[in-house]
Scaffold this active site. Structure first.
Site, PDB file in Angstrom:
ATOM      1  NE  ARG A 177      -4.232  -1.494   0.038  1.00 49.26           N
ATOM      2  CZ  ARG A 177      -4.319  -2.550  -0.764  1.00 49.26           C
ATOM      3  NH1 ARG A 177      -3.299  -2.854  -1.549  1.00 49.26           N
ATOM      4  NH2 ARG A 177      -5.402  -3.301  -0.772  1.00 49.26           N
ATOM      5  CG  HIS A 225      -2.414  -0.480  -7.504  1.00 49.62           C
ATOM      6  ND1 HIS A 225      -2.972   0.220  -6.471  1.00 49.62           N
ATOM      7  CD2 HIS A 225      -2.418  -1.776  -7.090  1.00 49.62           C
ATOM      8  CE1 HIS A 225      -3.313  -0.582  -5.483  1.00 49.62           C
ATOM      9  NE2 HIS A 225      -2.972  -1.814  -5.846  1.00 49.62           N
TER      10      HIS A 225
END
Length: 262
Positions: A177, A225
């Site tokens: 994250r 991502h």
């Protein structure tokens, strides 16, 4: 789902996440109390994450990011080639993803160890836990791969003091994250040469703003991502098993402890 969208659903019996991380979901203060939450453990996602982590470690170990930069300058310069067993890799977070990643990297001959906040065993690999063990391991690792869950305890995990404890010239691979990383502190460590390179798949703001210095930094590799995405085919089978378990009153797969954050 958007914050607040699960409130006011009196018939709700299960919240099944379609992603490995549930940090955003648990930030919703309106989640119906007493409804079980299950995270997604997708076998195809595990393999994809292992592939990305292995690519990053191989590229860092063999100097391929450096070679790529040299190509743009038309420089013919061979980087050093240490043996894989001489390259120490530390995997942070030993859940489903972290465990699979650690084993995949070790399978290519690297000296791999794993760390988690609480004690956890991993077949065939040394594992560590606790702050003292982490500090020692960070000071020895050539590459650190982050797959920690995002919790209040791990938010901002890679701050200036933690980054200062890395082995000089070591690299960070963040596949977990963006909120794990203090981005200004990471930039400062890269600019000062304390860190050799960072491979980043996740960021504080996504998509990464066009003006962000990570885009053009010579020591940063940006991924959009995309390290591991949920595979609809294998994930659907996991969801179906949990629906069946719910209907039959059996234990759910991969239940979430909201207090721990994962």
């Amino acid at each position: 789902p958007p914050l607040g969208s699960l409130a006011g659903l009196p018939g709700l019996r299960l919240i099944q996440s379609l992603w490995a991380g549930v940090d955003r979901l648990l930030q919703d203060p309106t989640l119906p109390p007493g409804v079980p939450i299950a995270r997604m453990v997708d076998p195809a996602m595990n393999e994809a994450m292992a592939q990305t982590a292995l690519w990053a470690v191989l590229s860092l170990h063999r100097g391929f990011f450096q070679v790529q930069a040299q190509q743009r300058e038309r420089l013919w310069r061979q980087p050093p080639q240490p043996r894989a067993q001489e390259w120490r890799v530390l995997v942070l977070g030993l859940g489903e993803l972290g465990g699979r990643v650690a084993q995949a990297i070790a399978g290519q001959g690297y000296a791999v160890s794993g760390w988690s906040r609480s004690a956890r065993a991993l077949e065939g690999l040394p594992t560590l836990h606790g702050e003292a063990a982490l500090a020692e391991a960070l000071g020895q690792a050539d590459t650190v791969v982050n797959l920690l869950p995002l919790t209040p305890q791990t938010r901002g995990f890679f701050d200036a003091p933690r980054l200062a404890g890395f082995k000089p010239g070591a690299s960070l691979v963040n596949l977990a994250r963006g909120a794990h990383v203090d981005e200004p502190a990471l930039l400062a460590a890269l600019d000062a040469g304390r860190l050799g390179h960072a491979v980043l798949d996740v960021f504080a703001i996504e998509p990464l703003p066009e003006a962000h210095p990570f885009w053009r930094h010579p020591r940063v590799t940006v991924l959009p991502h995309t390290a591991a995405q949920t595979d609809r085919r294998s994930a659907a089978a996991v969801v179906a098993l949990n629906l069946q378990a719910l209907r039959q009153g059996l234990p759910l797969l991969h239940g979430v402890d909201a207090g721990r954050g994962y």
